[in-house]
Scaffold this motif. Structure first.
Motif, PDB file in Angstrom:
ATOM      1  N   THR A 148     -24.902  86.621  72.947  1.00 27.86           N
ATOM      2  CA  THR A 148     -25.542  85.223  73.136  1.00 27.86           C
ATOM      3  C   THR A 148     -25.381  84.180  72.337  1.00 27.86           C
ATOM      4  O   THR A 148     -25.010  83.114  72.658  1.00 27.86           O
ATOM      5  CB  THR A 148     -26.987  85.284  73.169  1.00 27.86           C
ATOM      6  N   HIS A 149     -25.174  84.413  70.986  1.00 30.46           N
ATOM      7  CA  HIS A 149     -24.793  83.470  69.902  1.00 30.46           C
ATOM      8  C   HIS A 149     -23.194  83.046  70.079  1.00 30.46           C
ATOM      9  O   HIS A 149     -23.250  81.826  69.991  1.00 30.46           O
ATOM     10  CB  HIS A 149     -25.226  83.975  68.717  1.00 30.46           C
ATOM     11  N   GLY A 150     -22.591  84.083  70.415  1.00 33.74           N
ATOM     12  CA  GLY A 150     -21.265  83.815  70.374  1.00 33.74           C
ATOM     13  C   GLY A 150     -20.824  82.842  71.653  1.00 33.74           C
ATOM     14  O   GLY A 150     -19.922  82.095  71.725  1.00 33.74           O
ATOM     15  N   SER A 151     -21.516  83.230  72.794  1.00 30.53           N
ATOM     16  CA  SER A 151     -21.346  82.287  73.870  1.00 30.53           C
ATOM     17  C   SER A 151     -21.699  80.881  73.946  1.00 30.53           C
ATOM     18  O   SER A 151     -20.997  79.939  74.524  1.00 30.53           O
ATOM     19  CB  SER A 151     -22.158  83.075  75.078  1.00 30.53           C
ATOM     20  N   ILE A 152     -22.826  80.585  73.108  1.00 26.87           N
ATOM     21  CA  ILE A 152     -23.045  79.211  72.863  1.00 26.87           C
ATOM     22  C   ILE A 152     -22.549  78.468  72.023  1.00 26.87           C
ATOM     23  O   ILE A 152     -22.624  77.259  71.867  1.00 26.87           O
ATOM     24  CB  ILE A 152     -24.767  79.215  72.776  1.00 26.87           C
ATOM     25  N   PHE A 153     -21.804  79.048  71.011  1.00 23.76           N
ATOM     26  CA  PHE A 153     -21.201  78.384  69.948  1.00 23.76           C
ATOM     27  C   PHE A 153     -20.223  77.394  70.306  1.00 23.76           C
ATOM     28  O   PHE A 153     -20.357  76.333  69.693  1.00 23.76           O
ATOM     29  CB  PHE A 153     -20.399  79.502  69.040  1.00 23.76           C
ATOM     30  N   GLY A 190     -22.857  96.059  61.391  1.00 25.61           N
ATOM     31  CA  GLY A 190     -21.885  97.049  61.490  1.00 25.61           C
ATOM     32  C   GLY A 190     -22.133  97.748  62.871  1.00 25.61           C
ATOM     33  O   GLY A 190     -21.267  98.804  63.037  1.00 25.61           O
ATOM     34  N   LEU A 191     -22.826  97.305  63.599  1.00 31.10           N
ATOM     35  CA  LEU A 191     -23.089  97.817  65.141  1.00 31.10           C
ATOM     36  C   LEU A 191     -22.351  97.133  66.083  1.00 31.10           C
ATOM     37  O   LEU A 191     -22.454  97.390  67.302  1.00 31.10           O
ATOM     38  CB  LEU A 191     -24.538  97.874  65.370  1.00 31.10           C
ATOM     39  N   VAL A 192     -21.728  95.848  65.878  1.00 30.16           N
ATOM     40  CA  VAL A 192     -21.203  94.994  67.082  1.00 30.16           C
ATOM     41  C   VAL A 192     -19.768  95.688  67.435  1.00 30.16           C
ATOM     42  O   VAL A 192     -19.037  95.976  66.872  1.00 30.16           O
ATOM     43  CB  VAL A 192     -20.877  93.682  66.419  1.00 30.16           C
ATOM     44  N   ASN A 193     -19.692  95.889  68.858  1.00 30.31           N
ATOM     45  CA  ASN A 193     -18.481  96.531  69.539  1.00 30.31           C
ATOM     46  C   ASN A 193     -17.834  95.042  69.982  1.00 30.31           C
ATOM     47  O   ASN A 193     -18.159  94.688  71.096  1.00 30.31           O
ATOM     48  CB  ASN A 193     -18.809  97.339  70.709  1.00 30.31           C
ATOM     49  N   PHE A 194     -16.880  94.653  69.323  1.00 30.14           N
ATOM     50  CA  PHE A 194     -16.091  93.298  69.362  1.00 30.14           C
ATOM     51  C   PHE A 194     -15.645  93.489  70.946  1.00 30.14           C
ATOM     52  O   PHE A 194     -15.535  92.286  71.485  1.00 30.14           O
ATOM     53  CB  PHE A 194     -15.401  93.020  68.201  1.00 30.14           C
ATOM     54  N   ASN A 195     -14.834  94.623  71.219  1.00 26.51           N
ATOM     55  CA  ASN A 195     -14.091  94.419  72.613  1.00 26.51           C
ATOM     56  C   ASN A 195     -15.211  94.435  73.633  1.00 26.51           C
ATOM     57  O   ASN A 195     -14.949  93.446  74.554  1.00 26.51           O
ATOM     58  CB  ASN A 195     -13.266  95.784  72.747  1.00 26.51           C
ATOM     59  N   GLN A 196     -16.467  94.961  73.607  1.00 24.53           N
ATOM     60  CA  GLN A 196     -17.249  94.584  74.648  1.00 24.53           C
ATOM     61  C   GLN A 196     -17.923  93.319  74.406  1.00 24.53           C
ATOM     62  O   GLN A 196     -18.064  92.661  75.587  1.00 24.53           O
ATOM     63  CB  GLN A 196     -18.235  95.815  74.687  1.00 24.53           C
ATOM     64  N   VAL A 197     -18.106  92.892  73.212  1.00 22.93           N
ATOM     65  CA  VAL A 197     -18.818  91.547  73.109  1.00 22.93           C
ATOM     66  C   VAL A 197     -17.766  90.591  73.668  1.00 22.93           C
ATOM     67  O   VAL A 197     -18.276  89.528  74.143  1.00 22.93           O
ATOM     68  CB  VAL A 197     -19.104  91.429  71.651  1.00 22.93           C
ATOM     69  N   ASN A 198     -16.461  90.502  73.335  1.00 30.43           N
ATOM     70  CA  ASN A 198     -15.487  89.463  73.815  1.00 30.43           C
ATOM     71  C   ASN A 198     -15.127  89.312  75.232  1.00 30.43           C
ATOM     72  O   ASN A 198     -15.312  88.568  75.929  1.00 30.43           O
ATOM     73  CB  ASN A 198     -14.260  89.801  73.167  1.00 30.43           C
ATOM     74  N   PHE A 199     -15.430  90.911  75.990  1.00 34.42           N
ATOM     75  CA  PHE A 199     -15.335  90.693  77.446  1.00 34.42           C
ATOM     76  C   PHE A 199     -16.627  89.987  77.962  1.00 34.42           C
ATOM     77  O   PHE A 199     -16.598  89.456  78.953  1.00 34.42           O
ATOM     78  CB  PHE A 199     -15.171  92.262  77.801  1.00 34.42           C
ATOM     79  N   GLN A 200     -17.852  90.394  77.473  1.00 30.82           N
ATOM     80  CA  GLN A 200     -19.108  89.804  77.936  1.00 30.82           C
ATOM     81  C   GLN A 200     -19.044  88.235  77.860  1.00 30.82           C
ATOM     82  O   GLN A 200     -19.261  87.453  78.769  1.00 30.82           O
ATOM     83  CB  GLN A 200     -20.007  90.175  77.264  1.00 30.82           C
ATOM     84  N   GLU A 201     -18.454  87.780  76.705  1.00 32.57           N
ATOM     85  CA  GLU A 201     -18.391  86.286  76.644  1.00 32.57           C
ATOM     86  C   GLU A 201     -17.605  85.447  77.395  1.00 32.57           C
ATOM     87  O   GLU A 201     -17.552  84.458  77.557  1.00 32.57           O
ATOM     88  CB  GLU A 201     -18.034  86.001  74.862  1.00 32.57           C
ATOM     89  N   THR A 202     -16.183  86.326  77.479  1.00 33.71           N
ATOM     90  CA  THR A 202     -15.316  85.651  78.461  1.00 33.71           C
ATOM     91  C   THR A 202     -15.330  85.728  79.845  1.00 33.71           C
ATOM     92  O   THR A 202     -14.655  85.131  80.663  1.00 33.71           O
ATOM     93  CB  THR A 202     -13.962  85.793  77.745  1.00 33.71           C
ATOM     94  N   THR A 203     -16.217  87.024  80.339  1.00 32.31           N
ATOM     95  CA  THR A 203     -16.302  87.002  81.840  1.00 32.31           C
ATOM     96  C   THR A 203     -17.732  87.203  82.160  1.00 32.31           C
ATOM     97  O   THR A 203     -18.280  88.120  82.620  1.00 32.31           O
ATOM     98  CB  THR A 203     -15.505  88.111  82.191  1.00 32.31           C
ATOM     99  N   PRO A 204     -18.620  86.245  81.874  1.00 36.49           N
ATOM    100  CA  PRO A 204     -20.155  86.253  82.299  1.00 36.49           C
ATOM    101  C   PRO A 204     -20.415  86.258  83.854  1.00 36.49           C
ATOM    102  O   PRO A 204     -19.368  85.717  84.628  1.00 36.49           O
ATOM    103  CB  PRO A 204     -20.713  84.940  81.650  1.00 36.49           C
TER     104      PRO A 204
END
Length: 262
Positions: A148-153, A190-204
């Motif tokens: 959520t925070h990455g998407s709005i930045f 230390g819990l963020v899965n960056f691959n999944q997070v980046n995918f969620q941010e770029t393909t909502p």
């Protein structure tokens, strides 16, 4: 375990899909039942500069985000199984209380109606956190809020770069500092899965407007205020640049004929 796309996509509120972060990636949908597609359209001329649809929607977005992220931080302080998750919760509570105070200050000056409840989608995230326990709570909390925070930045940056309204510009400055701090706090767990997070941010996903629009407050209803619990230390938590006092030489311009936000 890290939260998966399927886990996020399976959130429901009252049978209605409350999947990932379209509300945050597309804040122009927030609080506006019917609006033009031109965010640059000026809807009011105020003493602080012209107010556009994008400006108005941004104020509503910041308010709506706080109404679920502030309570999420409170849950993290109580339910987090690690010191890093609990600390991230403290940052959320304090940061969103500061943003909320600014929203509640400038909204009446700009004739913007702000919501008292988050969107159904956002409420779905909060309900997920309420039902989670143990390590699952930690993982869901860190990953959903990192998305959520990455998407709005980038949206904050665009508003800051384009708005001609000084009150909205100050809010964007503040939101930039607070959101960047929260991004860092989620990553420190230390819990963020960056691959999944980046995918969620770029393909909502594309969601119905009803899922990403906060309910219109009842006429005369008191404005809900986020606050920092008594005794909670605020040291080391960025809350954004101090806002300047509003001009007092003349009353705020009334944007007659301009729609307000519900």
């Amino acid at each position: 375990m890290p939260i998966s796309r399927n886990t996020i996509g399976s959130l429901f509120v009252g049978g209605a899909l409350a999947a990932t972060l379209a509300a945050l990636a597309y804040p122009s949908m927030l609080g506006v039942q019917k609006t033009s597609s031109n965010g640059a359209r000026v809807i009011a001329n105020t003493q602080w500069g012209p107010l556009t649809e994008a400006d108005r929607n941004f104020v509503v977005f910041v308010r709506s985000a706080g109404l679920w992220e502030g309570p999420s931080g409170d849950l993290a302080m109580k339910k987090g199984t690690s010191a890093a998750v609990r600390e991230a919760g403290r940052h959320l509570v304090i940061g969103h209380a500061a943003l909320d105070a600014n929203c509640r200050k400038i909204a009446p000056e700009l004739n913007i109606t702000i919501p008292n409840q988050p969107t159904p989608q956002q409420q779905g995230f909060l309900d997920k956190f309420k039902s989670d326990t143990g390590k699952q709570f930690d993982s869901d909390f860190a990953n959903i809020l990192r998305v959520t925070h990455g998407s709005i930045f980038s949206t904050i940056a665009k508003i800051r770069a384009t708005t001609q309204n000084t009150l909205v510009r100050q809010l964007a400055d503040q939101a930039n500092d607070v959101v960047l701090d929260h991004i860092g706090q989620m990553e420190k767990t230390g819990l963020v899965n960056f691959n999944q997070v980046n995918f969620q941010e770029t393909t909502p996903p594309k969601l119905p407007s009803a899922q990403v629009t906060p309910p219109v407050p009842q006429p005369g209803a008191p404005v809900v205020a986020l606050s920092v619990p008594p005794g909670l230390p605020t040291d080391g938590v960025p809350t954004g640049p101090a806002t300047q006092p509003s001009p007092s030489a003349s009353p705020p311009a009334s944007p007659s004929g301009s729609p307000t936000v519900g």
